[in-house]
Structures are given as C-alpha cells and as structure tokens.
Design a protein around this motif. Structure first.
Motif, short mmCIF file in Angstrom:
data_model
loop_
_atom_site.label_atom_id
_atom_site.label_comp_id
_atom_site.label_asym_id
_atom_site.label_seq_id
_atom_site.Cartn_x
_atom_site.Cartn_y
_atom_site.Cartn_z
N VAL A 45 35.02 34.58 37.02
CA VAL A 45 35.90 35.67 36.60
C VAL A 45 35.05 36.77 35.98
O VAL A 45 34.06 36.50 35.30
N ASN A 46 35.44 38.01 36.24
CA ASN A 46 34.67 39.14 35.71
C ASN A 46 35.57 40.37 35.65
O ASN A 46 36.28 40.66 36.61
N GLY A 47 35.55 41.10 34.55
CA GLY A 47 36.28 42.35 34.45
C GLY A 47 36.75 42.64 33.04
O GLY A 47 36.64 41.81 32.14
N SER A 48 37.30 43.84 32.88
CA SER A 48 37.76 44.27 31.55
C SER A 48 38.98 43.50 31.07
O SER A 48 39.24 43.44 29.87
N GLY A 49 39.73 42.90 31.97
CA GLY A 49 40.91 42.12 31.60
C GLY A 49 40.61 40.66 31.32
O GLY A 49 41.49 39.91 30.92
N CYS A 90 40.49 42.22 36.64
CA CYS A 90 39.79 40.95 36.59
C CYS A 90 39.58 40.48 38.03
O CYS A 90 40.54 40.38 38.79
N GLU A 91 38.36 40.24 38.37
CA GLU A 91 38.04 39.69 39.69
C GLU A 91 37.85 38.20 39.56
O GLU A 91 37.05 37.73 38.74
N VAL A 92 38.61 37.46 40.34
CA VAL A 92 38.48 36.01 40.37
C VAL A 92 37.82 35.65 41.69
O VAL A 92 38.30 36.03 42.76
N SER A 93 36.70 34.96 41.62
CA SER A 93 35.97 34.57 42.82
C SER A 93 36.00 33.06 42.95
O SER A 93 35.76 32.34 41.98
N LEU A 94 36.32 32.59 44.15
CA LEU A 94 36.32 31.16 44.43
C LEU A 94 35.31 30.87 45.53
O LEU A 94 35.34 31.51 46.58
N GLY A 95 34.46 29.92 45.29
CA GLY A 95 33.63 29.37 46.35
C GLY A 95 34.39 28.19 46.93
O GLY A 95 34.94 27.38 46.18
N VAL A 96 34.46 28.10 48.23
CA VAL A 96 35.20 27.00 48.86
C VAL A 96 34.36 26.38 49.98
O VAL A 96 33.55 27.06 50.61
#
Length: 154
Positions: A45-49, A90-96
């Motif tokens: 997760v990354n971002g101002s939120g 907010c950027e949520v990144s998932l590795g799958v």
C-alpha cells in the motif's frame, strides 16, 4: 482459456480481495473454486490516504483472499484546512501466482465508508484499476452531494 477473476471490496474503511476463477461462456459467467496453485504472494500500500502505520491486512489461510483496512483514508475541505487535505489516494498492489491456463481479472467491486458533507458540497470517490504491463484501465466513480449529516457509504 479460463478467466481468473477477483472479487474486490474497496473502501475508505476496508479493501477485501477474493480470488476465484470464472469459466467463460457466451451465455453466462460461472464461478468455480480457485485452481490449485493460485495465491496472493505479496501486498503493498502506498499513498497519502494510507501513510505508513495506518493500514493493516488479513490474508486468508489459503492465501486466496485479503482484507485491507485503512484508518487514515479521508479527505477534508473548508476554512483553515490545507488544500493538500482535499484529495487522498492509496494504491494497493497485489502480487499473485496464477496457474497456467488462467488469467487474473476483477469481477466485482464494493465500496464502504462514511461521509459527511455540508450543503452544496460535492465529493467524488474514484478508483482506477490496472494490471502491470497493460495500457488499458478501468475507472469506477461515485459522486456524493450534501447536505449529509453523516452516513455510511455502501
């Protein structure tokens, strides 16, 4: 080829991603259990939120579902409030890991949170979905207009 879809619940309060493949059929999409070998390998997760220390996640035992909760994902506007507080992201990144013969997609999205707006104030909730290496994006947008004294957003 089978479509591997994800059920995503994204919110100002929580994000829930559940993976399940869908068999493509011209008449309907039929959900089937996750294939052997599929799992979520990483979460970011990354971002101002979602500043460091304000999110947490729970990964299911079989690593096919995750719930992410945000404790600081809100925007504010008005007298005395900095312009930088008007927008949050907010950027949520998932590795799958996806087995051969399947690919990953988003099946449905659900948003949850709480909002309060003064008269004539408008707020926009917007989500952009993309997959690494792909140019095409999907956008979901909701516009909320006050006055609202405080209400759950589902």
């Amino acid at each position: 080829m089978k479509l591997f879809a994800a059920l995503a619940t994204f919110a100002a309060a929580a994000l829930n991603v559940v993976a399940s493949p869908i068999r493509m059929d011209a008449r309907a999409l039929i959900a089937v259990p996750p294939p052997s070998g599929f799992n979520i390998t990483s979460i970011g997760v990354n971002g101002s939120g979602c500043p460091k220390g304000t999110t947490y996640y729970v990964l299911s035992e079989d690593r096919t579902a995750v719930t992410v909760t945000f404790s600081n994902y809100y925007a504010s506007a008005g007298p005395g409030i900095k312009v930088t507080e008007n927008r949050k992201n907010c950027e949520v990144s998932l590795g799958v890991r996806v087995p051969k013969g399947f690919f990953f997609g988003i099946a449905t999205v659900d948003y949850r949170g709480f909002y309060q707006l003064d008269a004539k104030v408008t707020a926009t909730q917007r989500a952009v979905y993309h997959f690494q290496g792909q140019l095409k994006e999907a956008v979901a947008r909701s516009t909320l207009t006050g006055p609202i004294a405080g209400q759950d957003y589902l």
